[in-house]
Design a protein around this motif. Sequence first.
Motif, PDB file in Angstrom:
ATOM      1  N   VAL A 156       2.835  -0.854   4.288  1.00  0.00           N
ATOM      2  CA  VAL A 156       2.640   0.288   3.870  1.00  0.00           C
ATOM      3  C   VAL A 156       3.835   1.125   3.784  1.00  0.00           C
ATOM      4  CG1 VAL A 156       1.190   2.280   4.326  1.00  0.00           C
ATOM      5  CG2 VAL A 156       0.269   0.073   5.109  1.00  0.00           C
ATOM      6  N   ILE A 162      -2.095   4.666  10.868  1.00  0.00           N
ATOM      7  CA  ILE A 162      -1.639   3.681   9.925  1.00  0.00           C
ATOM      8  C   ILE A 162      -1.026   2.628  10.608  1.00  0.00           C
ATOM      9  CG2 ILE A 162       0.047   3.355   8.110  1.00  0.00           C
ATOM     10  CD1 ILE A 162      -2.582   4.453   6.784  1.00  0.00           C
ATOM     11  N   ILE A 190      -5.889  -1.322   4.175  1.00  0.00           N
ATOM     12  CA  ILE A 190      -4.615  -2.011   4.469  1.00  0.00           C
ATOM     13  C   ILE A 190      -5.374  -3.518   5.182  1.00  0.00           C
ATOM     14  CG2 ILE A 190      -2.825  -2.141   6.034  1.00  0.00           C
ATOM     15  CD1 ILE A 190      -3.043   0.932   6.079  1.00  0.00           C
ATOM     16  N   CYS A 206      -1.645  -1.280  10.706  1.00  0.00           N
ATOM     17  CA  CYS A 206      -0.611  -2.362  10.231  1.00  0.00           C
ATOM     18  C   CYS A 206      -0.458  -3.520  11.549  1.00  0.00           C
ATOM     19  CB  CYS A 206       0.759  -1.531  10.111  1.00  0.00           C
ATOM     20  SG  CYS A 206       0.710  -0.889   8.497  1.00  0.00           S
ATOM     21  N   THR A 263      -1.777  -7.398   2.818  1.00  0.00           N
ATOM     22  CA  THR A 263      -0.880  -6.372   2.774  1.00  0.00           C
ATOM     23  C   THR A 263       0.573  -6.851   3.418  1.00  0.00           C
ATOM     24  OG1 THR A 263      -2.584  -4.914   2.898  1.00  0.00           O
ATOM     25  CG2 THR A 263      -0.343  -3.970   3.089  1.00  0.00           C
ATOM     26  N   LEU A 281       5.077  -1.082   8.450  1.00  0.00           N
ATOM     27  CA  LEU A 281       5.336   0.241   8.249  1.00  0.00           C
ATOM     28  C   LEU A 281       6.496   0.688   7.735  1.00  0.00           C
ATOM     29  CD1 LEU A 281       3.760   2.910   7.839  1.00  0.00           C
ATOM     30  CD2 LEU A 281       4.318   3.510  10.333  1.00  0.00           C
ATOM     31  N   ILE A 288       1.027  -1.042  -0.028  1.00  0.00           N
ATOM     32  CA  ILE A 288      -0.027   0.027   0.027  1.00  0.00           C
ATOM     33  C   ILE A 288       0.877   1.223  -0.245  1.00  0.00           C
ATOM     34  CG2 ILE A 288      -1.707   1.265   1.050  1.00  0.00           C
ATOM     35  CD1 ILE A 288      -3.039  -1.285   0.237  1.00  0.00           C
TER      36      ILE A 288
END
Length: 393
Positions: free
Chosen positions: A180, A202, A173, A206, A177, A213, A126
């Motif tokens: 990111v 975010i 997400i 995750c 995934t 991340l 992502i």
Amino acid sequence: MKKDFFKYQAQTTPHPLAIEISKAKGSYIYNTSGKEYLDFVAGVSANSLGHNHPKVTNAIKNQLDSYAHVMVYGEFIQQPQVALCKLLAQNSPENLNAVYITNSGTEATEGALKLAKRVTNRAEIIAAKNSYHGNTMGSMSVSGVEKQNQVFRPLIPGTRFIEYNNESEIDKITSKTAAVILETIQGGAGFIEPKNGFLTKIKQRCLEVGALLILDEIQTGIGRTGKFWGFENYNVIPDIVITGKGLGGGMPIGAFIADFKMMSLLKDNPKLGHISTFAGHPVISAAAVATVTEITQNNFIKEALRKEALIRKHLVHPSIVEIRGKGLMLAAILESPELNSKVILKCLENGLILFFLLFEEKAMRITPPLTISDEEIIKGCNIILKTIDEVTQ
């Protein structure tokens, strides 16, 4: 020299600035006619300590007297490499304790993407719309501006894009995934900071779905935003951080940093999961050690915030809509792309180097060396203000 430049050197834009350089020192660059230019760009955030800083130059010379390239990365124990890895780990959160040095920021992006896929055994990445992470194929695949990518497709599949600062898209997400990847502050899009805890949210998502991340600190890192890492401003710690630009004090380098257990997966199954001949070059690493040491042992990081305030105080004009960014990573947003272009080019004539951003055509890049003096800041701001008046009369 200019004739040969246009005849033999591959060009990156239709209209390069094409100043013929003779030397550079501190905050100034000089052309072959002796004209002096105050540098408000710092090699696009790369010359953290200005030009020809004595400690960086001496580190390069001293290392050259000992040895230059001796072996592919990771086989021989070389003091500059080890010292740089240790220094970066010591200035990072506890989980960012293993460093893989690369030749550039885009190579660091490539390594970080590979590591994320290796750790999670997932393929989806992502990324953000209007992002920029480099210009190799993997980096382009997670850079979110189609006009840059379209003529080079097909790129690497498996990337989905979300809008930066749009919380409603965080649920994209998922358990599919791998990672990111985001710029801590979006650079090419116009120096856009995260808002309302966006990066923290975010990271939480995750954690919920088992994704990693990755934060791209190629521009924001190594003290430029008033912290060693830009993400320290926003209450978030990534699983992988990417760095480059300002790390080398003007020399070509990058790195991706993660937890040692994660990074160890690249050394087996398969062996040489990530390898590079010149990565961690001892001369370049020595320059980086000198750069990071000088920045962290002096007051340059905190000073970046004070100097930001000085720029904001002096750079006030009706044609400047806003100033975005943090520390010495700033962008003055002008009323129109046409005005911005005229001002940047006229400032060059008036002895000040400014530059454009990749995707925001109204943005004027202001990323001077961390070493720039108050007097030089005020001088540069006055040139900008005078030039705006000149081109708008």
